[in-house]
Design an enzyme around this catalytic site. Structure first.
Site, PDB file in Angstrom:
ATOM      1  N   HIS A 241     -42.874  81.517  -9.234  1.00 39.45           N
ATOM      2  CA  HIS A 241     -42.031  82.678  -8.968  1.00 39.45           C
ATOM      3  C   HIS A 241     -42.788  84.000  -9.080  1.00 39.45           C
ATOM      4  CE1 HIS A 241     -40.669  82.459 -13.497  1.00 39.45           C
ATOM      5  NE2 HIS A 241     -41.947  82.699 -13.362  1.00 39.45           N
ATOM      6  N   ASN A 242     -42.379  84.926  -8.208  1.00 36.00           N
ATOM      7  CA  ASN A 242     -42.887  86.303  -8.189  1.00 36.00           C
ATOM      8  C   ASN A 242     -44.367  86.424  -7.853  1.00 36.00           C
ATOM      9  OD1 ASN A 242     -40.391  86.606 -10.334  1.00 36.00           O
ATOM     10  ND2 ASN A 242     -40.693  88.450  -9.088  1.00 36.00           N
TER      11      ASN A 242
END
Length: 348
Positions: A241-242
């Site tokens: 994620h991210n």
């Protein structure tokens, strides 16, 4: 199907040396090609095979200077590997008919926007609010979640899962079993266990991205996980994620990128490279297979090893490692000799 050198050369902006009527019907490796095959020479390490290959046509660079007679008809091009790729794409287009139509066995929610010339295979599912661009191909058993955007000409192969809100650009290819937009690995440790942190962001793939089979790209906690234009991911790659991956970066199988790492443009990562979390990697960085990255990497670096280190240092380490057991035993022997020399003499 057969093609002559005279037909092939104009497609590749190539120049023929030899028989322009030479015919080929298949592709072959330069070292094992047979009569009727087209082969290529891009790596100088394979030059010796140019003089023994049975290939009928051989793609070579414009500056190739044979040191012996070459039996094959030569087609000189700017980049043999790129020319081969272009030629194979043209052949694939002829051999692989484009599927058409919407299967009555597909489940498409009311209000889904389907562009012109979209194909949807049997048992594919497209949820409400999805927008499918012109010319997209969605193969059987693919799942397109609510609100997904799929750009023009993109291809989604069987058993792919696109979670809600994922944005896919134009001309992307998502291979079988890939999962895009699953929750990132976010949990808050507390006295009674790990509490899940909602992953409220999304995943964005820019244009011309290719995602390999069974690769996973996780949605962001907030904001976006972003894969830049022209990125190519092999099978079984994990992007957490991210993260962001810069344009035209390529990653081989089993590369793993931990959360919130930022990767620059035009990178090249070998198989099983591991990248820690919250790390910044510059542009045009190259990493050998199984490199382990635990700190920021500047532009233009070439690394190997775990932990990753500059290529020259890594090669020295690889040379020394097999010698360590012998060095250890020699050191022990020297320590014993030194200890004996330090002992008081029996005559003192």
């Amino acid at each position: 199907m057969q093609f002559s050198a005279a037909q092939i050369a104009p497609l590749l902006d190539g120049v023929i040396e030899g028989d322009s009527a030479a015919l080929v019907s298949d592709f072959g490796k330069i070292e094992s090609a047979k009569a009727g095959d087209l082969a290529f020479l891009a790596n100088p390490k394979y030059e010796a095979y140019a003089y023994s290959t049975e290939a009928t046509i051989l793609l070579v660079s414009k500056d190739f200077a044979p040191r012996q007679e070459v039996k094959a008809t030569l087609i000189r091009v700017a980049d043999p590997y790129a020319a081969l790729a272009k030629l194979m794409q043209l052949v694939e287009q002829q051999q692989k008919p484009r599927p058409e139509g919407i299967s009555p066995q597909a489940a498409i929610a009311e209000g889904v926007e389907l562009g012109e010339d979209v194909y949807v295979g049997a048992f594919a599912v497209i949820e409400a609010g999805a927008r499918i661009g012109k010319g997209c191909l969605i193969y059987p058993h693919a799942y397109i979640g609510a609100g997904v955007q799929l750009g023009e000409g993109s291809i989604v192969y069987p058993h792919t899962t696109l979670y809600h809100g994922v944005e896919i650009g134009a001309r992307c290819i998502i291979h079988a079993g890939a999962v895009i937009g699953a929750d990132g690995f976010g949990f808050a440790p507390e006295a009674d266990g790990y509490h899940k942190i909602p992953q409220l962001g999304k995943v964005i793939l820019e244009d011309d991205v290719e995602v390999g089979a069974n690769t996973c790209i996780d949605r962001a906690v907030m904001g976006s996980t972003r894969i830049g234009r022209g990125v190519k991911l092999d099978n079984l790659v994990q992007i957490a994620h991210n993260c962001s991956v810069g344009a035209h970066t390529v990653m081989a199988a089993q590369v793993g990128v931990a959360g919130s790492s930022q990767i620059g443009q035009w990178g090249k990562f070998g198989g099983q490279v591991g990248i820690g979390g919250h790390i910044t990697i510059g542009d045009r960085v190259e990493m050998g297979g199984q490199a382990g990255v635990i700190s920021n990497i500047p532009d233009g670096s070439t690394l190997m090893g775990s932990p990753a280190m500059p290529l020259r240092d890594a090669m020295r380490n690889f040379v020394l490692q097999p010698k360590l057991p012998d060095m250890y035993h020699r050191l022990q022997a020297l320590e014993k000799e030194l200890a004996a020399l330090k002992q008081p003499s029996a005559t003192n």
